[in-house]
Design a protein around this motif. Structure first.
Motif, PDB file in Angstrom:
ATOM      1  N   VAL A   1       0.690  47.053 -16.694  1.00  0.00           N
ATOM      2  CA  VAL A   1       0.303  45.723 -17.182  1.00  0.00           C
ATOM      3  C   VAL A   1       0.192  45.737 -18.703  1.00  0.00           C
ATOM      4  N   LYS A   2      -0.392  46.789 -19.250  1.00  0.00           N
ATOM      5  CA  LYS A   2      -0.509  46.906 -20.715  1.00  0.00           C
ATOM      6  C   LYS A   2       0.873  46.923 -21.363  1.00  0.00           C
ATOM      7  N   THR A   3       1.805  47.651 -20.771  1.00  0.00           N
ATOM      8  CA  THR A   3       3.180  47.695 -21.281  1.00  0.00           C
ATOM      9  C   THR A   3       3.817  46.314 -21.228  1.00  0.00           C
ATOM     10  N   LEU A   4       3.647  45.609 -20.112  1.00  0.00           N
ATOM     11  CA  LEU A   4       4.226  44.263 -19.978  1.00  0.00           C
ATOM     12  C   LEU A   4       3.639  43.288 -20.995  1.00  0.00           C
ATOM     13  N   ALA A   5       2.353  43.409 -21.288  1.00  0.00           N
ATOM     14  CA  ALA A   5       1.693  42.484 -22.214  1.00  0.00           C
ATOM     15  C   ALA A   5       1.994  42.788 -23.673  1.00  0.00           C
ATOM     16  N   GLU A   6       2.055  44.071 -24.037  1.00  0.00           N
ATOM     17  CA  GLU A   6       2.107  44.430 -25.450  1.00  0.00           C
ATOM     18  C   GLU A   6       3.454  44.922 -25.962  1.00  0.00           C
ATOM     19  N   SER A   7       4.309  45.411 -25.098  1.00  0.00           N
ATOM     20  CA  SER A   7       5.573  45.997 -25.552  1.00  0.00           C
ATOM     21  C   SER A   7       6.504  44.940 -26.162  1.00  0.00           C
ATOM     22  N   PRO A   8       7.171  45.275 -27.271  1.00  0.00           N
ATOM     23  CA  PRO A   8       8.104  44.328 -27.900  1.00  0.00           C
ATOM     24  C   PRO A   8       9.254  43.897 -26.987  1.00  0.00           C
TER      25      PRO A   8
END
Length: 192
Positions: A141-148
């Motif tokens: 979820v963190k990757t989906l929210a923050e990744s460019p």
């Protein structure tokens, strides 16, 4: 007005300090003095903030910066719940996606509404992820929210660490559809 009277005291009170529109060429126009009404919408069941600004445009801003749906709106707001100083301003960037309700007023110019949404909403609408994710649900979820390559959000997001992991394949889903799916399958450290 004295400084004591200017302090925000009501819940939900927000003061607009400045509103600037920037087109795709980088040209900026301050529309603060043209605003008749501003509406901001936050919903517990919707992931993004939206809004509408009604302008009384006697300065022909719509001719200076034609609205094609590629403009950015920078709002500087102050209100309760902001940093320690209740008058501290928050600058927020939005994407203008529509102009509507155009009405010509004889010699006074035009009245129209600009509809806007958070930058992440525009990214989410235009994203279709086809990829497999492995690992802790909270990390995915963190990757989906923050990744460019996904939502690319720079906003502060609090993601509770999950106790479980999952292999998840996104079948051309938007980032938020993936996040909702994963949130429904996540278990926290207390087993809830």
């Amino acid at each position: 007005m004295s400084q004591e009277q200017d302090v925000v005291t009501k819940a939900g009170y927000i003061k607009l300090k400045q509103a600037i529109v920037t087109n795709n060429k980088g040209e900026r126009v301050d529309i603060t003095s043209l605003i008749v009404e501003i509406k901001l919408f936050e919903d517990l069941f919707a992931p993004f903030m939206t809004g509408a600004i009604t302008l009384l445009d006697a300065a022909a801003i719509a001719e200076q910066i034609p609205f094609f749906g590629q403009e950015l709106l920078a709002l500087e707001l102050e209100g309760p719940g902001y940093p320690a100083d209740p008058r501290a301003a928050r600058k927020t960037l939005f994407h203008i996606y529509k102009m509507g309700n155009l009405e010509n007023l004889s010699t006074k110019g035009r009245v129209y509404t600009l509809y806007f949404q958070s930058i992440e909403a525009t990214i989410d609408l235009n994203s279709a992820i086809s990829r497999t994710f492995r690992g802790k649900i909270s990390e995915t979820v963190k990757t989906l929210a923050e990744s460019p390559e996904f939502l690319a959000s720079t906003k502060k997001v609090i993601i509770e660490e999950s106790a479980n992991s999952e292999v998840h394949t996104s079948n051309f889903w938007s980032p938020t559809k993936n996040i909702y799916y994963l949130a429904n399958r996540a278990v926290n450290k207390n087993g809830a």
